[in-house]
Design an enzyme around this catalytic site. Structure first.
Site, short mmCIF file in Angstrom:
data_model
loop_
_atom_site.label_atom_id
_atom_site.label_comp_id
_atom_site.label_asym_id
_atom_site.label_seq_id
_atom_site.Cartn_x
_atom_site.Cartn_y
_atom_site.Cartn_z
N HIS A 183 0.84 -1.21 0.00
CA HIS A 183 0.00 0.00 0.00
C HIS A 183 0.87 1.26 0.00
O HIS A 183 0.58 2.23 -0.70
CB HIS A 183 -0.89 0.05 1.24
CG HIS A 183 -1.88 -1.06 1.36
ND1 HIS A 183 -1.97 -1.89 2.46
CD2 HIS A 183 -2.86 -1.48 0.51
CE1 HIS A 183 -2.96 -2.76 2.29
NE2 HIS A 183 -3.51 -2.54 1.12
N ARG A 196 -2.29 -5.85 -8.22
CA ARG A 196 -1.14 -6.70 -7.90
C ARG A 196 -0.96 -7.81 -8.93
O ARG A 196 0.14 -8.21 -9.26
CB ARG A 196 -1.32 -7.34 -6.52
CG ARG A 196 -1.21 -6.36 -5.38
CD ARG A 196 -1.71 -6.97 -4.12
NE ARG A 196 -3.12 -7.33 -4.25
CZ ARG A 196 -3.81 -8.00 -3.37
NH1 ARG A 196 -3.22 -8.43 -2.28
NH2 ARG A 196 -5.08 -8.26 -3.56
N SER A 226 -2.94 -7.79 3.43
CA SER A 226 -3.08 -7.57 4.87
C SER A 226 -3.33 -8.90 5.58
O SER A 226 -2.85 -9.12 6.70
CB SER A 226 -4.22 -6.60 5.14
OG SER A 226 -3.98 -5.38 4.47
N LYS A 237 -17.61 -5.77 7.75
CA LYS A 237 -16.35 -6.52 7.91
C LYS A 237 -15.96 -6.50 9.38
O LYS A 237 -16.41 -5.63 10.14
CB LYS A 237 -15.24 -5.86 7.09
CG LYS A 237 -15.22 -6.29 5.63
CD LYS A 237 -13.90 -5.88 4.98
CE LYS A 237 -13.79 -6.40 3.55
NZ LYS A 237 -12.52 -5.99 2.92
N1 COA Z 1 -0.38 -3.98 -1.60
C1 COA Z 1 -0.72 -4.87 -0.66
N2 COA Z 1 -1.96 -5.34 -0.49
C2 COA Z 1 -2.89 -4.88 -1.33
C3 COA Z 1 -2.62 -3.96 -2.32
C4 COA Z 1 -1.29 -3.50 -2.45
N3 COA Z 1 -0.94 -2.62 -3.39
N4 COA Z 1 -3.74 -3.71 -3.00
C5 COA Z 1 -4.69 -4.45 -2.42
N5 COA Z 1 -4.17 -5.16 -1.42
C6 COA Z 1 -4.87 -6.14 -0.59
C7 COA Z 1 -5.28 -5.63 0.76
O1 COA Z 1 -4.26 -5.83 1.71
C8 COA Z 1 -6.50 -6.48 1.04
O2 COA Z 1 -6.04 -7.71 1.56
P1 COA Z 1 -6.95 -8.61 2.52
O3 COA Z 1 -8.10 -9.08 1.68
O4 COA Z 1 -6.01 -9.67 2.90
O5 COA Z 1 -7.38 -7.73 3.64
C9 COA Z 1 -7.11 -6.72 -0.33
O6 COA Z 1 -6.06 -6.49 -1.24
C10 COA Z 1 -8.21 -5.79 -0.73
O7 COA Z 1 -8.12 -4.66 0.06
P2 COA Z 1 -8.35 -3.16 -0.24
O8 COA Z 1 -7.50 -2.65 -1.34
O9 COA Z 1 -8.20 -2.49 1.06
O10 COA Z 1 -9.77 -3.13 -0.80
P3 COA Z 1 -11.10 -3.49 -0.09
O11 COA Z 1 -11.70 -4.51 -0.97
O12 COA Z 1 -10.96 -3.83 1.34
O13 COA Z 1 -11.83 -2.09 -0.14
C11 COA Z 1 -12.86 -0.21 -1.26
C12 COA Z 1 -12.08 -1.50 -1.36
C13 COA Z 1 -12.73 0.46 0.07
C14 COA Z 1 -12.27 0.69 -2.30
C15 COA Z 1 -14.32 -0.54 -1.62
O14 COA Z 1 -14.79 -1.57 -0.79
C16 COA Z 1 -15.24 0.65 -1.47
O15 COA Z 1 -15.14 1.60 -2.22
N6 COA Z 1 -16.17 0.60 -0.51
C17 COA Z 1 -17.13 1.68 -0.28
C18 COA Z 1 -18.54 1.27 -0.73
C19 COA Z 1 -18.75 1.57 -2.18
O16 COA Z 1 -18.62 2.69 -2.64
N7 COA Z 1 -19.18 0.55 -2.95
C20 COA Z 1 -19.47 0.73 -4.35
C21 COA Z 1 -18.29 0.44 -5.25
S1 COA Z 1 -18.18 -1.28 -5.59
#
Ligand code: COA
Length: 167
Positions: free
Chosen positions: A17, A90, A128, A41
């Site tokens: 990140h 990724r 994560s 979550k």
């Molecule tokens: N390096 C390391 N890990 C990464 C990464 C990177 N560059 N990019 C993604 N990841 C990992 C994260 O660690 C996480 O791992 P985990 O599943 O083991 O916890 C996973 O990828 C996904 O995490 P993250 O990037 O935090 O995305 P998310 O799916 O938790 O959240 C949001 C994504 C917040 C952008 C999305 O849920 C959101 O916009 N929510 C708001 C509601 C909304 O508007 N919804 C409509 C749109 S669909």
């Protein structure tokens, strides 16, 4: 002024990140790291803890703010005056979900663009969950997360002897 949001759960923030954050600062005048407060979550860290960990790990950068948000990402973008969202890719496995999310956001608000940055190869495997899985069995997570996060993860798992290492 290009104000860009980098949203995520960041439970906890990793070097992967942080790499995306640093590189986003090359294309944004101001970056807002949006930390999702998602009641559906069950994160290990509270939203305040996740915000604090990112703030601690990004102190060296200017033009960056870390803020918690809930509800729709596009609404958070409008509220903060951002017109773009950056997401890291990724591997090809991330693509389908990310494409769906960006297209959904584009329907919800066509004024908000999504920009993808590809992960550095060295962080392509990292998540994560991996950090938490390794830490839970007392493994070394210092290659995955910065020192402030390493300490907090071990403290959270009540592994004080691990948390106090490298002091
Ligand atoms: N390096 C390391 N890990 C990464 C990464 C990177 N560059 N990019 C993604 N990841 C990992 C994260 O660690 C996480 O791992 P985990 O599943 O083991 O916890 C996973 O990828 C996904 O995490 P993250 O990037 O935090 O995305 P998310 O799916 O938790 O959240 C949001 C994504 C917040 C952008 C999305 O849920 C959101 O916009 N929510 C708001 C509601 C909304 O508007 N919804 C409509 C749109 S669909």
């Amino acid at each position: 002024m290009k104000r860009v949001i980098y949203p995520g759960s960041f439970d906890p923030v990793t070097f992967g990140h942080l790499d995306i954050i640093e590189r986003s600062l090359n294309i944004a005048d101001e970056l807002i790291v949006g930390v999702l407060n998602n009641s559906a979550k069950h994160p290990l860290f509270s939203v305040d803890e996740r915000v604090a960990m990112i703030e601690e790990a990004t102190r060296q950068f200017s033009h960056i703010k870390v803020e918690a948000f809930d509800g729709l990402l596009v609404d958070f973008a409008v509220k903060t005056g951002a017109n773009a969202v950056v997401r890291g890719l990724r591997a090809i496995t991330d693509f389908e979900y990310e494409l769906q999310m960006s297209q959904t956001n584009a329907v919800l608000n066509p004024n908000i663009e999504t920009v993808f940055l590809t992960s550095k190869l060295q962080y392509a495997y990292l998540s994560s969950s991996i950090v938490k899985e390794v830490a839970l069995v007392k493994g070394d997570i210092s290659k995955f997360v910065p020192e402030n996060v390493r300490k907090r993860v071990f403290e959270k798992f009540n592994l004080k002897e691990r948390a106090d290492e490298q002091d």
